[in-house]
Scaffold this active site. Sequence first.
Site, PDB file in Angstrom:
ATOM      1  N   GLU A  73     -58.367 -63.481  27.770  1.00 30.84           N
ATOM      2  CA  GLU A  73     -59.739 -64.008  27.684  1.00 30.84           C
ATOM      3  C   GLU A  73     -60.234 -64.577  29.017  1.00 30.84           C
ATOM      4  O   GLU A  73     -61.216 -65.307  29.048  1.00 30.84           O
ATOM      5  CB  GLU A  73     -59.808 -65.125  26.631  1.00 30.84           C
ATOM      6  CG  GLU A  73     -59.322 -64.741  25.255  1.00 30.84           C
ATOM      7  CD  GLU A  73     -60.294 -63.837  24.520  1.00 30.84           C
ATOM      8  OE1 GLU A  73     -61.182 -63.251  25.158  1.00 30.84           O
ATOM      9  OE2 GLU A  73     -60.133 -63.733  23.299  1.00 30.84           O
ATOM     10  N   HIS A  92     -60.074 -72.958  24.719  1.00 33.73           N
ATOM     11  CA  HIS A  92     -60.440 -71.935  23.736  1.00 33.73           C
ATOM     12  C   HIS A  92     -59.397 -71.953  22.627  1.00 33.73           C
ATOM     13  O   HIS A  92     -58.200 -71.939  22.906  1.00 33.73           O
ATOM     14  CB  HIS A  92     -60.486 -70.566  24.412  1.00 33.73           C
ATOM     15  CG  HIS A  92     -60.519 -69.424  23.445  1.00 33.73           C
ATOM     16  ND1 HIS A  92     -61.497 -69.292  22.477  1.00 33.73           N
ATOM     17  CD2 HIS A  92     -59.690 -68.358  23.285  1.00 33.73           C
ATOM     18  CE1 HIS A  92     -61.262 -68.205  21.774  1.00 33.73           C
ATOM     19  NE2 HIS A  92     -60.173 -67.622  22.235  1.00 33.73           N
ATOM     20  N   HIS A  94     -58.340 -70.797  18.316  1.00 33.23           N
ATOM     21  CA  HIS A  94     -58.600 -70.092  17.057  1.00 33.23           C
ATOM     22  C   HIS A  94     -58.349 -71.098  15.929  1.00 33.23           C
ATOM     23  O   HIS A  94     -57.731 -70.757  14.919  1.00 33.23           O
ATOM     24  CB  HIS A  94     -57.678 -68.886  16.908  1.00 33.23           C
ATOM     25  CG  HIS A  94     -57.861 -67.824  17.951  1.00 33.23           C
ATOM     26  ND1 HIS A  94     -57.148 -66.661  17.950  1.00 33.23           N
ATOM     27  CD2 HIS A  94     -58.697 -67.753  19.016  1.00 33.23           C
ATOM     28  CE1 HIS A  94     -57.523 -65.905  18.995  1.00 33.23           C
ATOM     29  NE2 HIS A  94     -58.456 -66.557  19.664  1.00 33.23           N
ATOM     30  N   HIS A 155     -63.524 -64.853  15.439  1.00 34.15           N
ATOM     31  CA  HIS A 155     -62.589 -65.063  16.539  1.00 34.15           C
ATOM     32  C   HIS A 155     -62.152 -66.526  16.650  1.00 34.15           C
ATOM     33  O   HIS A 155     -61.019 -66.857  16.319  1.00 34.15           O
ATOM     34  CB  HIS A 155     -63.263 -64.562  17.832  1.00 34.15           C
ATOM     35  CG  HIS A 155     -62.402 -64.616  19.045  1.00 34.15           C
ATOM     36  ND1 HIS A 155     -62.623 -63.827  20.155  1.00 34.15           N
ATOM     37  CD2 HIS A 155     -61.335 -65.393  19.356  1.00 34.15           C
ATOM     38  CE1 HIS A 155     -61.705 -64.083  21.071  1.00 34.15           C
ATOM     39  NE2 HIS A 155     -60.915 -65.035  20.612  1.00 34.15           N
TER      40      HIS A 155
HETATM   41 ZN   LIG Z   1     -59.282 -65.934  21.508  1.00 36.52          ZN
END
Ligand SMILES: [Zn+2]
Length: 230
Positions: A73, A92, A94, A155
């Site tokens: 990413e 970031h 999930h 996502h």
């Molecule tokens: Zn991700």
Amino acid sequence: MSELQLRKQIIATALRMNGLGINRGKSGNVSARWKAGFLVTPSGLAYEKMRPSDIVFVDAAGRATGRREPSSEWRFHHDIYRARPESMAIVHTHSSFATTLACLRMDIPAFHYMISVAGGNTLRCAPYATFGTQALSDGALAALDGRKACLLANHGAIAIGADLESALALAVEVEALCEQYWRALQIGKPVLLSDAEMEIVLEKFKTYGTAVQGHGQPRRTRQPLKGMKR
Ligand SMILES: [Zn+2]
């Protein structure tokens, strides 16, 4: 701060994501601005095994330097640092509740005043695009316009901050808000705060600074960084 210290801080932040329950396995990633580029967690390596030399430097042109590949990413980290001069760190995740709501491809409305912690009266959800693509990055940047956090459809979530600590705190807050909204949806239709009320809250947040905090005690005012958009 030295580069080595920052590399250690990135690993510590990644490990704290696991401890705080906003990450499982290798799905999230963490970065911090460094010189003309940024340092980011590598692809496919468990945080517990990560050493400072595993952290990858990506320069302003998107070229990676290091013994490992950068997170898949890396592209949205790169584009966020370029477009948002005030952003110094990105987390970031999930995380479960944020991802659950992101799978419904919905913006989170002003069901709670703390939604304004992300900088507006909604927490936007970026359209779906394959992970690691320019399309995902473009969608994330648009969803982050005027905001410090967003969801990514099917996502996860992104939180940006003036340092690693504030980016992590915002990621935790986003997950808490998504859990609260999800819970409220189970038993009824949440009553939303009006735009007028959210204007007041947003103004108070500006006055008190940008630290993530609920009510109850005065905020520690942070000085805006040079070039920081308000
Ligand atoms: Zn991700």
